[in-house]
Design a protein around this motif. Structure first.
Motif, PDB file in Angstrom:
ATOM      1  N   GLU A 229     -11.942  -3.115   9.354  1.00 54.72           N
ATOM      2  CA  GLU A 229     -11.710  -1.836   8.737  1.00 54.72           C
ATOM      3  C   GLU A 229     -11.313  -2.190   7.110  1.00 54.72           C
ATOM      4  O   GLU A 229     -10.583  -3.191   6.646  1.00 54.72           O
ATOM      5  N   GLU A 232      -7.623  -2.931   5.757  1.00 51.52           N
ATOM      6  CA  GLU A 232      -6.808  -3.679   6.496  1.00 51.52           C
ATOM      7  C   GLU A 232      -7.227  -5.192   6.717  1.00 51.52           C
ATOM      8  O   GLU A 232      -8.331  -5.359   7.173  1.00 51.52           O
ATOM      9  N   ASN A 365     -13.719  -4.767   3.515  1.00 47.18           N
ATOM     10  CA  ASN A 365     -14.346  -4.840   4.971  1.00 47.18           C
ATOM     11  C   ASN A 365     -15.433  -5.772   5.106  1.00 47.18           C
ATOM     12  O   ASN A 365     -16.387  -5.854   4.162  1.00 47.18           O
TER      13      ASN A 365
END
Length: 472
Positions: A229, A232, A365
């Motif tokens: 993600e 993240e 990502n």
């Protein structure tokens, strides 16, 4: 069996699909040097109707997964995986995650095991490997090349900084740069010698000319499975969940173009013309028996976010990597290919999990099908050097070939083949595949052009450190 049990106790990634004594009803798979039943790699081939199909290599055959999927012999996650594999590339299957790839591997292994009730169903999907051609296994959206071999980095650094070969950041983070995904091609696609700017040592002016210092790089290609993600970061304990598998990679390099262009932003045209990969992706599951502790290098700093117990115990992979050359003259004379080097990926300073973790540290990502290059892999001895840049020490000492020829860098007509395999102490061997290509002259040959100097002579065309990461 005692050795198998002992291995499983120390390696939680090993299961019944890795049993060296496992026998298939497909005779060519038993004892096959590359594709026994314990391997089961994925690729994409072209069928008789010129349609790309997902396949699995087993012995001397390829399983057409589109055909196999019509028979619905599996259930649960394995059947969901098989449905995804009926598409024209591996993308959707790769995106499902490790639970599905593990389930599919176990189901397919059972279907191929001697005595399986699914033998006839699988036989209907078999195609001889000799009758297929291959394309890229997935849509590679992004490509990042790392620099994980400390032996390679040290050897190249010594050419220009004998007393301080490694740059200060090397042991603190995995060095990498973003490559060009559009020019990644499968094995067998020819390499046309690139044209670019190089610095003429006599005039100290750049020329637009074909590279005279074409080189190969022995690398491992690492494919991302399940996407991460945005914003993240992936912790190192979770990084392995996003690792789908590996192939062999040759990141062709034009060293003279690279030396002139790399400052201040790094390689560009010297590496964007082609990178070649082998056709099969050997999955993380297949590689489980060949996991090893990473090499314990001295003076490794403690980088907390790049360390874990799991990585320290089994973060490395003992993948043998070999490079051969065969010149045009050698082919005409019937002389076998000449081995340039052999090394192992277990020498890498940084592991696959560390590469994935570091790549996502800022929140970048990774998408299913993305490719990471390991960077040139070299070992501690001269016979383990992964590029001509190292072997010839920057073009100072030639290689002498059995045909009587010598090479400083690659010439037109030369063929380079990079292959890999894994072999465990209990005799289990699987192939990683091979990637090869022949070098041709530039497609659009043009005369050498000298670039006109700027009106002002205030900025001299020179560079004090010709190579910082010349050998990536």
């Amino acid at each position: 069996m005692e050795s198998d049990i002992k291995l499983a106790q120390h390696n939680p990634f090993v299961d019944e699909t890795h049993n060296p004594s496992l026998i298939s009803w497909l005779k060519s798979a038993n004892g096959h040097p590359s594709f026994p039943i314990q391997n089961l790699p994925f690729g994409v081939f072209i069928d008789a109707e010129q349609i790309p199909r997902c396949g699995v290599a087993i012995g001397d055959f390829v399983i057409n997964l589109h055909t196999l999927g019509l028979q619905r012999i599996f259930s649960g996650k394995a059947q969901i995986g098989l449905e995804a594999l009926r598409e024209t590339c591996l993308q959707r299957f790769m995106s499902l995650g490790r639970e599905f790839s593990v389930a599919f591997r176990q189901a397919l292994s059972n279907a191929l095991t001697d005595g399986s009730q699914h033998e006839m169903a699988v036989r209907k999907a078999l195609i001889s490997s000799a009758d297929v051609s291959f394309c890229l296994p997935c849509q590679i959206g992004d490509y990042t090349d790392f620099y994980t071999s400390i032996h390679h980095a040290t050897s190249v650094g010594k050419l220009f900084r004998p007393n301080n070969p490694l740059l200060p950041n090397y042991k603190w983070l995995p060095i990498g740069y973003h490559g060009r995904a559009s020019s990644i091609h499968p094995s067998g696609i020819p390499v046309f010698r690139p044209i670019g700017q190089t610095l003429n040592a006599d005039t100290q002016q750049p020329e637009l000319t074909a590279t005279a210092k074409l080189d190969y790089e022995v690398e491992l290609g690492i494919f991302i499975g399940q996407s991460t993600e945005s914003f993240e970061p992936v912790c190192i304990q979770q990084a392995d969940a996003h690792f789908f598998g590996v192939s062999m990679l040759n990141d062709w390099s034009a060293r003279d173009i690279q030396a002139w262009e790399y400052q201040p932003l790094g390689p560009f045209l010297s590496k964007n013309f082609i990178s070649s990969i082998s056709p099969w992706i050997i999955t993380a599951e297949a590689l489980a028996p060949f996991r090893v502790p990473p090499t314990n290098y001295q003076d490794r700093p403690e980088v907390v976010n790049l360390q874990s117990n799991e990585n320290s115990l089994l973060g490395g992979f003992d993948i043998q990597m070999t490079c051969h050359i065969r010149t045009e003259q050698m082919r005409h004379q019937g002389i076998p290919a000449f081995k340039l080097s052999q090394t192992t990926f277990k020498h890498a300073f940084w592991t696959i999990a560390q590469m994935i973790t570091h790549h996502t540290q800022t929140g970048c990502n990774l998408n299913s099908g993305d490719l990471l290059g390991s960077g040139t892999q070299s070992g501690p001895t001269e016979s383990e050097a992964g590029s001509l840049l190292e072997i010839t020490q920057g073009g100072q000492h030639p290689i002498h070939l059995p045909s009587g020829e010598k090479r400083f860098f690659l010439e037109d007509g030369d063929e380079i083949e990079i292959s890999g395999y894994c072999e465990s102490e209990n005799g289990l061997r699987i192939g990683i595949g091979s990637v090869s290509a022949v070098i041709y002259p530039p497609k659009n040959t043009k005369p050498t052009q000298t670039i006109k100097p700027a009106a002002s002579s205030d900025s001299a065309l020179c560079h004090s450190d010709p190579v910082a990461h010349l050998g990536e």
